[in-house]
Design a protein around this motif. Structure first.
Motif, mmCIF file in Angstrom:
data_model
loop_
_atom_site.group_PDB
_atom_site.id
_atom_site.type_symbol
_atom_site.label_atom_id
_atom_site.label_comp_id
_atom_site.label_asym_id
_atom_site.label_seq_id
_atom_site.Cartn_x
_atom_site.Cartn_y
_atom_site.Cartn_z
ATOM 1 N N GLN A 51 70.165 -48.515 -142.018
ATOM 2 C CA GLN A 51 68.950 -48.325 -141.232
ATOM 3 C C GLN A 51 69.277 -48.102 -139.761
ATOM 4 O OE1 GLN A 51 66.698 -51.856 -142.232
ATOM 5 N NE2 GLN A 51 65.604 -50.838 -143.892
ATOM 6 N N LEU A 52 70.258 -48.824 -139.261
ATOM 7 C CA LEU A 52 70.650 -48.665 -137.859
ATOM 8 C C LEU A 52 71.322 -47.309 -137.627
ATOM 9 C CD1 LEU A 52 71.956 -52.254 -137.009
ATOM 10 C CD2 LEU A 52 69.774 -51.203 -136.357
ATOM 11 N N LYS A 55 68.584 -44.946 -137.402
ATOM 12 C CA LYS A 55 67.890 -45.131 -136.118
ATOM 13 C C LYS A 55 68.556 -44.325 -135.017
ATOM 14 C CE LYS A 55 66.028 -48.797 -133.153
ATOM 15 N NZ LYS A 55 65.939 -50.257 -132.932
ATOM 16 N N TRP A 60 63.414 -44.331 -137.176
ATOM 17 C CA TRP A 60 63.065 -45.750 -137.204
ATOM 18 C C TRP A 60 61.544 -45.826 -137.119
ATOM 19 C CZ3 TRP A 60 65.650 -50.233 -138.007
ATOM 20 C CH2 TRP A 60 65.015 -51.430 -137.691
ATOM 21 N N GLY A 61 60.937 -46.481 -138.091
ATOM 22 C CA GLY A 61 59.483 -46.509 -138.102
ATOM 23 C C GLY A 61 58.922 -45.100 -138.176
ATOM 24 N N GLY A 70 57.263 -46.661 -133.155
ATOM 25 C CA GLY A 70 57.594 -45.773 -134.268
ATOM 26 C C GLY A 70 57.597 -44.306 -133.876
ATOM 27 N N PHE A 94 63.745 -46.623 -144.717
ATOM 28 C CA PHE A 94 63.935 -46.664 -143.278
ATOM 29 C C PHE A 94 63.374 -47.954 -142.692
ATOM 30 C CE2 PHE A 94 63.992 -42.163 -144.331
ATOM 31 C CZ PHE A 94 65.131 -41.746 -143.677
ATOM 32 N N GLY A 95 64.010 -48.412 -141.620
ATOM 33 C CA GLY A 95 63.534 -49.607 -140.939
ATOM 34 C C GLY A 95 62.354 -49.302 -140.039
ATOM 35 N N GLY A 96 61.780 -50.378 -139.458
ATOM 36 C CA GLY A 96 60.670 -50.207 -138.534
ATOM 37 C C GLY A 96 59.350 -49.907 -139.195
ATOM 38 N N TYR A 97 59.157 -50.462 -140.385
ATOM 39 C CA TYR A 97 57.979 -50.131 -141.190
ATOM 40 C C TYR A 97 57.195 -51.390 -141.525
ATOM 41 C CZ TYR A 97 55.285 -49.041 -145.398
ATOM 42 O OH TYR A 97 54.278 -48.920 -146.313
ATOM 43 N N ASN A 119 59.950 -55.019 -136.804
ATOM 44 C CA ASN A 119 61.274 -55.255 -136.220
ATOM 45 C C ASN A 119 62.322 -55.657 -137.249
ATOM 46 O OD1 ASN A 119 60.265 -54.680 -133.682
ATOM 47 N ND2 ASN A 119 59.862 -56.823 -133.172
#
Length: 391
Positions: A51-52, A55, A60-61, A70, A94-97, A119
């Motif tokens: 995920q990073l 990003k 991200w998001g 996002g 994906f992160g940020g969701y 986060n």
């Protein structure tokens, strides 16, 4: 009308495609090995690492509002991204969701649940399905009884995605029995319930690698301030949560289908029988042609449903079409690709059997085939959707 991707959309598609090819597909053998040993496909640490990396490319998001950090790329791009990520079975997101209905929380709830979820500090799940209430969500039995400033929840939810790892659950329960019995829709409320409040999760084993949970609530006490949205307004929140993701099942089917069909094409060129490659056989050619046509048709159903949502219009009719057709062609394509590969396709040396088991679930969750047909037919019979119109 313009039926082509813009330069920006092409760039996003190609960036995601390279990420999948370079970072995710090389992990497939490890994922298969881990799953055979009853381990998670990838560890939480590896997922965060991926995920990073995503990003760093700006992913991200991807569908989170900009005010929460996002990218908010919209539903059409969400469909395109989902198609690309679905070309591997590596369990990546994906992160940020955060779940769409969490945005209905008040400021205190957003601070305590929404922001930490975006986060990556907290994990959530949503629970409406019960042992006797699957497609018929109006048949739920879980009750919440008011005692002072708290609500006491009793009942069981089942087949809850993410329920084994979630820190909190958004759960639907009956708060007004009389209203609920009268309409089947009213009298239910959505509660945000932390795991530490007392609910327990139990792992459910399935034919695929999806590991849902059964959630048990035994006199779980929830404070009044943990009501999400309005009291007795939970049914609409539940429908919004379910409907928002429905058409993405079709997107996953398209991505999987494109990857598998390419495997079949390459194998048909290489594999020889009776002195000639499989690609020369009409029976194989027709399976390839039928698959290509169905994948392309499913893709446009998905993109139309996504575009309609981007316009702020009701896409339930189109979403049901995308989900119904996509899930079914996904099952047909993976079956044909296994047939083309013969015995090798049935082994765990190739990812085909893994996808074969996963694809069968698509016709069940987020509304069965039968539910989608009911929605489509009712929309037409009641005049909410009309044939021959662009909607």
């Amino acid at each position: 009308m313009y039926l082509r991707l813009t330069d920006e959309q092409k760039m996003i598609q190609q960036t995601i495609r390279k990420f999948v090819e370079n970072e995710l597909i090389p992990l497939e053998n490890d994922v298969l090995k881990n799953e055979r040993e009853s381990k998670p496909g990838i560890s939480p640490e590896k997922l965060m690492e991926l995920q990073l990396k995503a990003k760093e490319f700006g992913f991200w998001g991807i569908n989170t509002p900009e005010e929460y950090g996002g990218a908010d790329i919209g539903q059409v791009m969400m469909a395109i991204v989902t198609i690309e990520v679905a070309k591997t079975f590596v369990p990546f997101k994906f992160g940020g969701y955060a779940d769409n209905i969490l945005y209905y929380g008040n400021e205190e709830q957003k601070k305590k649940y929404l922001i930490p979820t975006i986060n990556g500090d907290k994990k959530s799940c949503f629970a409406i399905t019960e042992p006797n209430a699957g497609s018929d969500t109006r048949n739920i039995k879980m009750i919440a009884v008011k005692e002072g400033d708290e609500w006491v929840l009793n009942g069981e939810k089942t087949f809850i995605t993410g329920g084994n790892d979630a820190d909190f659950v958004m759960v639907i329960a009956i708060t007004d029995q009389e209203k609920h019995e009268s309409t089947g829709r009213d009298g239910v409320t959505c509660f945000i319930v932390d795991r530490e409040m007392g609910w327990k999760s139990e792992y459910i084993h399935t034919m695929g690698e999806w590991g849902p949970a059964a959630l048990v609530f035994d006199n779980v006490r929830v404070p009044e301030e943990n009501i999400l949205g309005e009291i007795n307004g939970g049914y609409n929140l539940g429908l919004e949560w379910i409907g928002f993701q429905r058409w993405l099942v079709g997107a996953r089917a398209v991505g999987m289908g494109e990857r598998l069909l390419q495997m079949a094409i390459e194998y048909a060129k290489e594999r020889e029988t009776f002195g000639r490659p499989l690609a020369d056989r009409q029976a194989i050619q027709w399976q390839i042609a039928d698959s290509a046509v169905e994948i392309e048709a499913a893709k446009w159903l998905v993109l139309n449903a996504a575009f309609t949502l981007d316009q702020g219009e009701d896409n339930r009719y189109l979403a049901s079409m995308a989900k119904l057709y996509g899930a079914n062609i996904g099952n047909r394509v993976v079956d044909r690709v296994m047939q083309i590969h013969g015995g090798m396709g049935y082994t765990r040396e190739l990812p085909i059997e893994r996808w074969y088991r996963e694809a069968r679930l698509w016709r069940i969750y987020d509304g069965t085939d039968e539910i989608q047909r009911m929605i489509i037919s009712r929309s037409l019979l009641k005049g909410h959707a009309k044939l021959g119109q662009f909607v």
